[in-house]
Enzyme design. Sequence first.
Site, PDB file in Angstrom:
ATOM      1  N   ASP A 196      -9.062  -0.697   1.701  1.00  0.00           N
ATOM      2  CA  ASP A 196      -9.058  -0.055   0.378  1.00  0.00           C
ATOM      3  C   ASP A 196     -10.276  -0.495  -0.422  1.00  0.00           C
ATOM      4  OD1 ASP A 196      -6.684   1.112   1.023  1.00  0.00           O
ATOM      5  OD2 ASP A 196      -5.500   0.210  -0.589  1.00  0.00           O
ATOM      6  N   ASP A 200       0.824  -1.202   0.000  1.00  0.00           N
ATOM      7  CA  ASP A 200       0.000   0.000   0.000  1.00  0.00           C
ATOM      8  C   ASP A 200       0.866   1.263   0.000  1.00  0.00           C
ATOM      9  OD1 ASP A 200      -2.680   1.214   0.304  1.00  0.00           O
ATOM     10  OD2 ASP A 200      -1.808   1.959   2.162  1.00  0.00           O
ATOM     11  N   THR A 253      -3.314   5.417  -3.860  1.00  0.00           N
ATOM     12  CA  THR A 253      -2.230   6.216  -3.274  1.00  0.00           C
ATOM     13  C   THR A 253      -0.928   6.062  -4.064  1.00  0.00           C
ATOM     14  OG1 THR A 253      -1.765   4.418  -1.733  1.00  0.00           O
ATOM     15  CG2 THR A 253      -3.171   6.178  -0.952  1.00  0.00           C
ATOM     16  N   THR A 254      -0.691   4.857  -4.585  1.00  0.00           N
ATOM     17  CA  THR A 254       0.524   4.667  -5.390  1.00  0.00           C
ATOM     18  C   THR A 254       0.388   5.437  -6.697  1.00  0.00           C
ATOM     19  OG1 THR A 254       0.551   2.436  -4.472  1.00  0.00           O
ATOM     20  CG2 THR A 254       2.141   2.920  -6.200  1.00  0.00           C
TER      21      THR A 254
HETATM   22  P1  ADP Z   1      -2.894   2.174  -5.959  1.00  0.00           P
HETATM   23  O1  ADP Z   1      -2.208   2.420  -4.656  1.00  0.00           O
HETATM   24  O2  ADP Z   1      -2.691   3.311  -6.899  1.00  0.00           O
HETATM   25  O3  ADP Z   1      -4.309   1.774  -5.812  1.00  0.00           O
HETATM   26  P2  ADP Z   1      -2.466  -0.518  -6.820  1.00  0.00           P
HETATM   27  O4  ADP Z   1      -1.231  -1.325  -6.589  1.00  0.00           O
HETATM   28  O5  ADP Z   1      -3.685  -0.879  -6.075  1.00  0.00           O
HETATM   29  O6  ADP Z   1      -2.085   0.971  -6.609  1.00  0.00           O
HETATM   30  O7  ADP Z   1      -2.761  -0.611  -8.378  1.00  0.00           O
HETATM   31  C1  ADP Z   1      -3.864   0.016  -8.957  1.00  0.00           C
HETATM   32  C2  ADP Z   1      -3.817  -0.132 -10.457  1.00  0.00           C
HETATM   33  O8  ADP Z   1      -3.829  -1.501 -10.848  1.00  0.00           O
HETATM   34  C3  ADP Z   1      -5.015   0.526 -11.106  1.00  0.00           C
HETATM   35  O9  ADP Z   1      -4.587   1.281 -12.201  1.00  0.00           O
HETATM   36  C4  ADP Z   1      -5.859  -0.661 -11.551  1.00  0.00           C
HETATM   37  O10 ADP Z   1      -6.675  -0.371 -12.661  1.00  0.00           O
HETATM   38  C5  ADP Z   1      -4.787  -1.670 -11.886  1.00  0.00           C
HETATM   39  N1  ADP Z   1      -5.274  -3.039 -11.903  1.00  0.00           N
HETATM   40  C6  ADP Z   1      -6.030  -3.663 -10.979  1.00  0.00           C
HETATM   41  N2  ADP Z   1      -6.298  -4.938 -11.372  1.00  0.00           N
HETATM   42  C7  ADP Z   1      -5.699  -5.118 -12.564  1.00  0.00           C
HETATM   43  C8  ADP Z   1      -5.603  -6.216 -13.489  1.00  0.00           C
HETATM   44  N3  ADP Z   1      -6.187  -7.368 -13.242  1.00  0.00           N
HETATM   45  N4  ADP Z   1      -4.887  -6.022 -14.629  1.00  0.00           N
HETATM   46  C9  ADP Z   1      -4.291  -4.845 -14.861  1.00  0.00           C
HETATM   47  N5  ADP Z   1      -4.342  -3.787 -14.050  1.00  0.00           N
HETATM   48  C10 ADP Z   1      -5.040  -3.914 -12.913  1.00  0.00           C
HETATM   49 MG    MG Z   2      -5.127   0.109  -4.968  1.00  0.00          MG
END
Ligand code: ADP
Ligand code: MG
Length: 526
Positions: free
Chosen positions: A393, A68, A101-102
Amino acid sequence: MAERQGQLGGQPLFVLSEDSQRTSGKDAQTSNIAAGKAVAESVRTTLGPRGMDKMLVSDSGDVVITNDGATILDEMDIEHPAAQMIVEVADTQEEEIGDGTTTASVLAGRLLAQAEELLDQDVHPTTIVEGYHHAAEIANEAVDEVALDVDVDDDLLEQVAESSMTGKGTGGITAGRLAETVVGAVRRVEHDGVVDDDRIALSTQVGASSSATELIEGVVVDEEPLLAAMARSVDDPRIAVFDVELGVRTGDVDVEYELDSVDQLSAAMESEESELRELADRITAEDVDVVFTTDDVDDRVASLLEAEGVVAFEDVDDDDATAVARATGAGRVGSLEDFDGDDVGSADTVRTDTFGDDEVTFVEGGAATQAVNVFVRGGTEHVVDELERTLSDAVNVVTAAVETGEVVPGAGASEIAIADHVRREAAGVEGRRQLAVEAFADAVDIVPRTLAENAGTDPIDALVDLRAEHDESGRAGLVTVDGETAVGDPVPDGVVDPATVKREAVDSASEAATMIARIDDVIAAE
Ligand code: ADP
Ligand code: MG
């Protein structure tokens, strides 16, 4: 180093104290931007379904393992003031939306990098600021355009939840079940599109696999009944919540009896005894079955209550007492004199379960279903803690999707569309601001680019393919399903995010980046 500001009667005039540090002009910009970029860079490898986790070890040896962004940045010991602003981006995103957040911090870092290039080309910081602000507005329009024209039903919400959980060690069947649990929780406390998130709690308990995570329709209290002899389960209980010490009212002063005879001693004890009995009677007079108090309970009162079949909990956390009262309809009772039937709440059951060395009490069903608890299970402390962050989240994104009714494609597809839209609009922007708007569009590409890097594919090739596919079909993401990553429409695979995640990321990242880019002087007191 002191700063000489001028001369006064031949003597040098120091405006700043001799110990203050000062960097100005290009040096200040370069060091601020470098610091901001470095912090954003540190979370980049965690983005998306193929993102990795970080292990953070504190001075005292405490270990946090997480994916996270906000948690990583909070746990890191970041001192540089400009770097702190990136941490604030993540914190703002966490507070406002609770996910993304990332994305937000990576975007802020990339906006800074692009700003640096513009500064090198002698574009004035003010021009960059104006260009970025304009671009952020265009980006928000683009979010409107990519929003899916569908009903936000439970199926879609489960997809939103699952998308936020991918890459957080919750693969396979578990993710689907957890997503269902999360949507169930949010739906329980939603009325006409407004989610009362005060009524959703998460609690953790080690000792079972994460698939044992369940939705409790009610409140979970990390306490056990005061006496071992008290019931571990009560059906249809009448519940009272006290902020009162259930004992003799001695106040803070120790009472001393001056006694000359055995008779007097027994009289004194009897009067105390009868006071305690009266106290217990007041409770049983209202047919109370379960008592929660934030204060202490005298052993003798506990025995009296136990004899009447009342289950009592003492030293309950204030938050837990609030949750029980709110969920069961009980009043918080501050004085036993005022206690009456109106203060009594209800539930279907109050049940205490044993988990290893811990005992946990569930106040469930009936009136108590006005609150829900996601009871998070996992094999170890680190696993449950990370799962709790992940589910929190998920609760947040589902809440955002329910409340706004706006969902956008994930997997970088929204960012490809936003970048494309901003790039095209840039053509109509006059003067050098156009360069800043274009730079903003290029910065937004950092999301699909990072998803590609983290998936182990070449980011340049991926961007070329994504843009081509976007031009052809209007929607292209880098979708990971069952460990396979490919360019395609993320929507049929259920990879969707709430629109507000993107909006907030664009807004807070561009605000932080422009704030840092405008600074040309750093004056620090020692
Ligand atoms: P954040 O802290 O920004 O939420 P995450 O590590 O949760 O970071 O990643 C979020 C990103 O991953 C988003 O852009 C989301 O659309 C993408 N994402 C989630 N599931 C998938 C998937 N199955 N394939 C590709 N991208 C995905
Ligand atoms: Mg996320």
